[in-house]
Design an enzyme around this catalytic site. Structure first.
Site, mmCIF file in Angstrom:
data_model
loop_
_atom_site.group_PDB
_atom_site.id
_atom_site.type_symbol
_atom_site.label_atom_id
_atom_site.label_comp_id
_atom_site.label_asym_id
_atom_site.label_seq_id
_atom_site.Cartn_x
_atom_site.Cartn_y
_atom_site.Cartn_z
ATOM 1 N N ASP A 22 38.027 15.580 -23.942
ATOM 2 C CA ASP A 22 39.256 14.797 -23.778
ATOM 3 C C ASP A 22 40.405 15.611 -24.354
ATOM 4 O O ASP A 22 40.374 15.988 -25.531
ATOM 5 C CB ASP A 22 39.160 13.465 -24.529
ATOM 6 C CG ASP A 22 38.234 12.473 -23.844
ATOM 7 O OD1 ASP A 22 37.937 12.677 -22.652
ATOM 8 O OD2 ASP A 22 37.812 11.511 -24.496
ATOM 9 N N ASP A 28 37.106 3.079 -16.108
ATOM 10 C CA ASP A 28 37.190 2.638 -17.502
ATOM 11 C C ASP A 28 36.991 1.128 -17.513
ATOM 12 O O ASP A 28 37.846 0.375 -17.028
ATOM 13 C CB ASP A 28 38.538 3.012 -18.114
ATOM 14 C CG ASP A 28 38.717 4.518 -18.238
ATOM 15 O OD1 ASP A 28 37.700 5.232 -18.276
ATOM 16 O OD2 ASP A 28 39.873 4.988 -18.288
#
Length: 256
Positions: free
Chosen positions: A11, A130
């Site tokens: 990330d 998500d």
């Protein structure tokens, strides 16, 4: 039997690898190129590189960083974050990415999924979902976008089926409730999605120990496990994980 995969996730925000808990309280975890090389050398099956600020700040993923990272590793590599056009996908694939991950842009413009799948092949198109459990619901989840900041109100299972119909080649499924907690994957979520699509499902969010990874393959029916905090914090190594899973007779590619 198709080998199960272990995939470190990088990330990235502002050019650095970061990791938080439940998508917030980000902390620095290192240089993305250095970490990519380390995980590639240690036996990762693939890598995922997500610019987690791109969708929020409405800018494209840095092609230069993708290029430098891709040139440094010998394993398949997925990149995502702020990708909102066929042209952007083309740029990233040309820069060295093997696959691209679409999230917010796929929800906003589902035609992008079908167009990019036709243009580049569905093996290049990963849809990132998500997911967050609905309050007081045990088997209902909603899709979030904009780096987990915006609730779309879309049902996760319906969306997973929809992106399969649109031409996605793979689903990257993140449990926002489990993200960064190291309390285990959401097995119910992962299995629910894996059971309704005929696509590989990459489970993400919550790996904290060897048993968590084993469970997400066996109980969650995941095709791959995404790993971040567990590796960045050096709690476990890829070799330790693979040795454990091989001892359990799972189809895993051994470390060299």
């Amino acid at each position: 039997m198709v080998a199960l995969r272990l995939i470190p996730c990088l990330d990235v925000a502002h050019g650095r690898v970061v990791k938080g808990v439940n998508f917030v309280n980000l902390r620095d975890s290192g240089d993305p190129v250095e970490l990519a090389c380390r995980y590639s050398d240690e036996g990762a099956d693939e890598l995922v590189f997500l610019d987690i600020r791109a969708s929020v700040e409405n800018r494209n993923t840095l092609v230069d960083l993708v290029s430098r990272t891709a040139k440094s590793v010998k394993i398949p590599f997925t990149v995502g974050g702020g990708i909102d056009s066929v042209a952007s996908i083309n740029d990233l694939l040309r820069a060295g990415a093997d696959k691209v991950s679409l999230n917010s842009s796929a929800v906003r413009n589902p035609d992008l999924v079908s167009k990019s799948s036709r243009e580049f092949g569905n093996q290049c198109i990963v849809i990132a979902i998500d997911a967050k459990r609905k309050i007081n619901k045990t088997d209902e989840w909603e899709v979030y976008v904009k780096g987990g900041r915006e609730n779309t109100g879309i049902d996760v299972l319906s969306w997973a089926k929809k992106v399969e119909e649109l031409g996605a080649g793979e689903i990257l499924l993140t449990s926002m409730d489990g993200d960064g907690t190291q309390n285990g994957y959401d097995l119910h979520l992962t299995k629910s999605v894996a059971n309704i699509v005929n696509l590989p499902v990459i489970a993400s969010g919550g790996a904290g120990c060897l048993e968590d990874i084993y469970d997400v393959f066996i109980e969650g029916r995941a095709s791959a496990a995404l790993l971040a905090s567990l590796l960045h914090d050096r709690k476990l190594s890829l070799r330790e994980i693979k040795t454990f899973l091989l001892d359990k007779k799972l189809p895993i590619r051994p470390c060299e």
